[in-house]
Write a protein that holds these residues in place. Structure first.
Motif, mmCIF file in Angstrom:
data_model
loop_
_atom_site.group_PDB
_atom_site.id
_atom_site.type_symbol
_atom_site.label_atom_id
_atom_site.label_comp_id
_atom_site.label_asym_id
_atom_site.label_seq_id
_atom_site.Cartn_x
_atom_site.Cartn_y
_atom_site.Cartn_z
ATOM 1 N N PHE A 1 0.830 -1.210 0.000
ATOM 2 C CA PHE A 1 0.000 0.000 0.000
ATOM 3 C C PHE A 1 0.864 1.260 0.000
ATOM 4 C CE2 PHE A 1 -2.392 3.296 2.306
ATOM 5 C CZ PHE A 1 -3.451 3.438 1.424
ATOM 6 N N VAL A 2 1.919 1.280 0.795
ATOM 7 C CA VAL A 2 2.825 2.433 0.848
ATOM 8 C C VAL A 2 3.492 2.650 -0.506
ATOM 9 C CG1 VAL A 2 4.987 3.285 1.864
ATOM 10 C CG2 VAL A 2 3.208 2.332 3.329
ATOM 11 N N ILE A 3 3.911 1.578 -1.148
ATOM 12 C CA ILE A 3 4.529 1.693 -2.480
ATOM 13 C C ILE A 3 3.515 2.234 -3.487
ATOM 14 C CG2 ILE A 3 5.473 0.340 -4.400
ATOM 15 C CD1 ILE A 3 6.818 -1.436 -2.258
ATOM 16 N N TYR A 4 2.295 1.754 -3.425
ATOM 17 C CA TYR A 4 1.244 2.231 -4.329
ATOM 18 C C TYR A 4 0.996 3.730 -4.151
ATOM 19 C CZ TYR A 4 -3.440 3.046 -6.153
ATOM 20 O OH TYR A 4 -4.516 3.574 -6.813
ATOM 21 N N VAL A 5 0.858 4.173 -2.907
ATOM 22 C CA VAL A 5 0.609 5.594 -2.625
ATOM 23 C C VAL A 5 1.795 6.449 -3.085
ATOM 24 C CG1 VAL A 5 0.300 7.283 -0.776
ATOM 25 C CG2 VAL A 5 -1.018 5.170 -0.762
ATOM 26 N N ALA A 6 3.003 5.985 -2.824
ATOM 27 C CA ALA A 6 4.194 6.730 -3.244
ATOM 28 C C ALA A 6 4.239 6.853 -4.763
ATOM 29 C CB ALA A 6 5.457 6.044 -2.726
ATOM 30 N N PHE A 7 3.897 5.796 -5.463
ATOM 31 C CA PHE A 7 3.881 5.837 -6.926
ATOM 32 C C PHE A 7 2.837 6.817 -7.436
ATOM 33 C CE2 PHE A 7 2.098 4.309 -10.950
ATOM 34 C CZ PHE A 7 3.220 4.434 -11.754
ATOM 35 N N ARG A 8 1.656 6.792 -6.854
ATOM 36 C CA ARG A 8 0.584 7.705 -7.294
ATOM 37 C C ARG A 8 0.970 9.162 -7.051
ATOM 38 N NH1 ARG A 8 -3.490 6.585 -10.505
ATOM 39 N NH2 ARG A 8 -4.769 8.024 -9.331
ATOM 40 N N LEU A 9 1.603 9.444 -5.932
ATOM 41 C CA LEU A 9 2.004 10.815 -5.635
ATOM 42 C C LEU A 9 3.143 11.271 -6.539
ATOM 43 C CD1 LEU A 9 1.816 10.872 -1.740
ATOM 44 C CD2 LEU A 9 0.269 11.966 -3.353
ATOM 45 N N SER A 10 4.074 10.391 -6.846
ATOM 46 C CA SER A 10 5.192 10.767 -7.701
ATOM 47 C C SER A 10 4.777 10.866 -9.159
ATOM 48 C CB SER A 10 6.332 9.753 -7.565
ATOM 49 O OG SER A 10 5.963 8.521 -8.140
ATOM 50 N N ASN A 11 3.675 10.244 -9.499
ATOM 51 C CA ASN A 11 3.174 10.272 -10.870
ATOM 52 C C ASN A 11 2.672 11.663 -11.250
ATOM 53 O OD1 ASN A 11 2.488 9.267 -13.341
ATOM 54 N ND2 ASN A 11 0.609 8.296 -12.654
ATOM 55 N N GLY A 12 2.413 12.506 -10.281
ATOM 56 C CA GLY A 12 1.972 13.870 -10.556
ATOM 57 C C GLY A 12 0.471 14.009 -10.660
ATOM 58 N N SER A 13 -0.277 12.977 -10.408
ATOM 59 C CA SER A 13 -1.714 13.057 -10.553
ATOM 60 C C SER A 13 -2.362 13.930 -9.488
ATOM 61 C CB SER A 13 -2.336 11.675 -10.521
ATOM 62 O OG SER A 13 -2.021 11.044 -9.303
ATOM 63 N N TYR A 14 -1.640 14.207 -8.427
ATOM 64 C CA TYR A 14 -2.192 15.028 -7.365
ATOM 65 C C TYR A 14 -1.571 16.417 -7.311
ATOM 66 C CZ TYR A 14 -4.099 10.662 -5.745
ATOM 67 O OH TYR A 14 -4.771 9.486 -5.676
ATOM 68 N N SER A 15 -0.740 16.762 -8.266
ATOM 69 C CA SER A 15 -0.054 18.041 -8.175
ATOM 70 C C SER A 15 -0.942 19.196 -8.640
ATOM 71 C CB SER A 15 1.237 18.034 -9.000
ATOM 72 O OG SER A 15 0.935 18.088 -10.366
ATOM 73 N N ILE A 16 -0.762 20.326 -8.029
ATOM 74 C CA ILE A 16 -1.514 21.528 -8.389
ATOM 75 C C ILE A 16 -1.111 21.990 -9.777
ATOM 76 C CG2 ILE A 16 -1.842 23.958 -7.811
ATOM 77 C CD1 ILE A 16 -1.510 23.123 -4.865
ATOM 78 N N ARG A 17 0.151 21.861 -10.105
ATOM 79 C CA ARG A 17 0.657 22.305 -11.399
ATOM 80 C C ARG A 17 -0.054 21.589 -12.545
ATOM 81 N NH1 ARG A 17 2.278 26.679 -13.155
ATOM 82 N NH2 ARG A 17 4.247 26.982 -12.155
ATOM 83 N N SER A 18 -0.280 20.296 -12.431
ATOM 84 C CA SER A 18 -0.936 19.560 -13.509
ATOM 85 C C SER A 18 -2.382 20.003 -13.669
ATOM 86 C CB SER A 18 -0.860 18.050 -13.271
ATOM 87 O OG SER A 18 -1.633 17.675 -12.165
ATOM 88 N N ARG A 19 -3.043 20.369 -12.572
ATOM 89 C CA ARG A 19 -4.420 20.873 -12.682
ATOM 90 C C ARG A 19 -4.448 22.220 -13.376
ATOM 91 N NH1 ARG A 19 -5.897 20.394 -6.817
ATOM 92 N NH2 ARG A 19 -4.943 18.410 -6.478
ATOM 93 N N GLU A 20 -3.447 23.071 -13.105
ATOM 94 C CA GLU A 20 -3.387 24.371 -13.778
ATOM 95 C C GLU A 20 -3.185 24.180 -15.270
ATOM 96 O OE1 GLU A 20 -0.286 26.608 -11.949
ATOM 97 O OE2 GLU A 20 -1.416 26.993 -10.134
ATOM 98 N N ASN A 21 -2.283 23.290 -15.636
ATOM 99 C CA ASN A 21 -2.035 23.030 -17.046
ATOM 100 C C ASN A 21 -3.277 22.466 -17.713
ATOM 101 O OD1 ASN A 21 0.578 23.944 -16.846
ATOM 102 N ND2 ASN A 21 1.442 21.916 -16.581
ATOM 103 N N ASN A 22 -4.000 21.625 -17.025
ATOM 104 C CA ASN A 22 -5.215 21.050 -17.565
ATOM 105 C C ASN A 22 -6.246 22.151 -17.832
ATOM 106 O OD1 ASN A 22 -6.994 19.054 -18.418
ATOM 107 N ND2 ASN A 22 -7.805 18.746 -16.369
ATOM 108 N N ALA A 23 -6.393 23.089 -16.911
ATOM 109 C CA ALA A 23 -7.338 24.185 -17.086
ATOM 110 C C ALA A 23 -6.927 25.065 -18.270
ATOM 111 C CB ALA A 23 -7.430 25.017 -15.809
ATOM 112 N N LEU A 24 -5.640 25.307 -18.404
ATOM 113 C CA LEU A 24 -5.161 26.101 -19.540
ATOM 114 C C LEU A 24 -5.385 25.365 -20.862
ATOM 115 C CD1 LEU A 24 -1.868 27.606 -18.105
ATOM 116 C CD2 LEU A 24 -3.955 28.842 -18.680
ATOM 117 N N ASP A 25 -5.205 24.067 -20.861
ATOM 118 C CA ASP A 25 -5.457 23.278 -22.066
ATOM 119 C C ASP A 25 -6.926 23.358 -22.476
ATOM 120 O OD1 ASP A 25 -2.806 22.518 -22.149
ATOM 121 O OD2 ASP A 25 -3.158 20.579 -21.175
ATOM 122 N N ILE A 26 -7.813 23.267 -21.505
ATOM 123 C CA ILE A 26 -9.246 23.371 -21.781
ATOM 124 C C ILE A 26 -9.579 24.757 -22.308
ATOM 125 C CG2 ILE A 26 -11.539 23.392 -20.714
ATOM 126 C CD1 ILE A 26 -10.454 21.206 -18.800
#
Length: 70
Positions: free
Chosen positions: A22-47
């Protein structure tokens, strides 16, 4: 006389392995960038870019909203 003790030790080893997985899974998900604020900003700009390209919003509205997002 060991009876169920052997089974308990096997089950007792399963829980730490499950926690490690479970710890490895959570670490992978967090490092993947799916929870980063920056990726949400880029997504909004893309839209916003897509909406402007499709002609859904005016240039004035596009510039205004882009300033807000940045």
């Amino acid at each position: 006389m060991m009876g169920g003790y052997g089974m308990m030790s096997g089950f007792g080893m399963f829980i730490p392995l499950l926690l490690i997985g479970f710890v490895i899974y959570v670490a992978f998900r967090l490092s993947n960038g799916s929870y980063s604020i920056r990726s949400r900003e880029n997504n909004a700009l893309d839209i916003l870019d897509e909406r402007f390209a499709k002609g859904e919003i005016s240039e004035e509205e596009y510039i205004h909203k882009k300033k807000i997002l940045r």
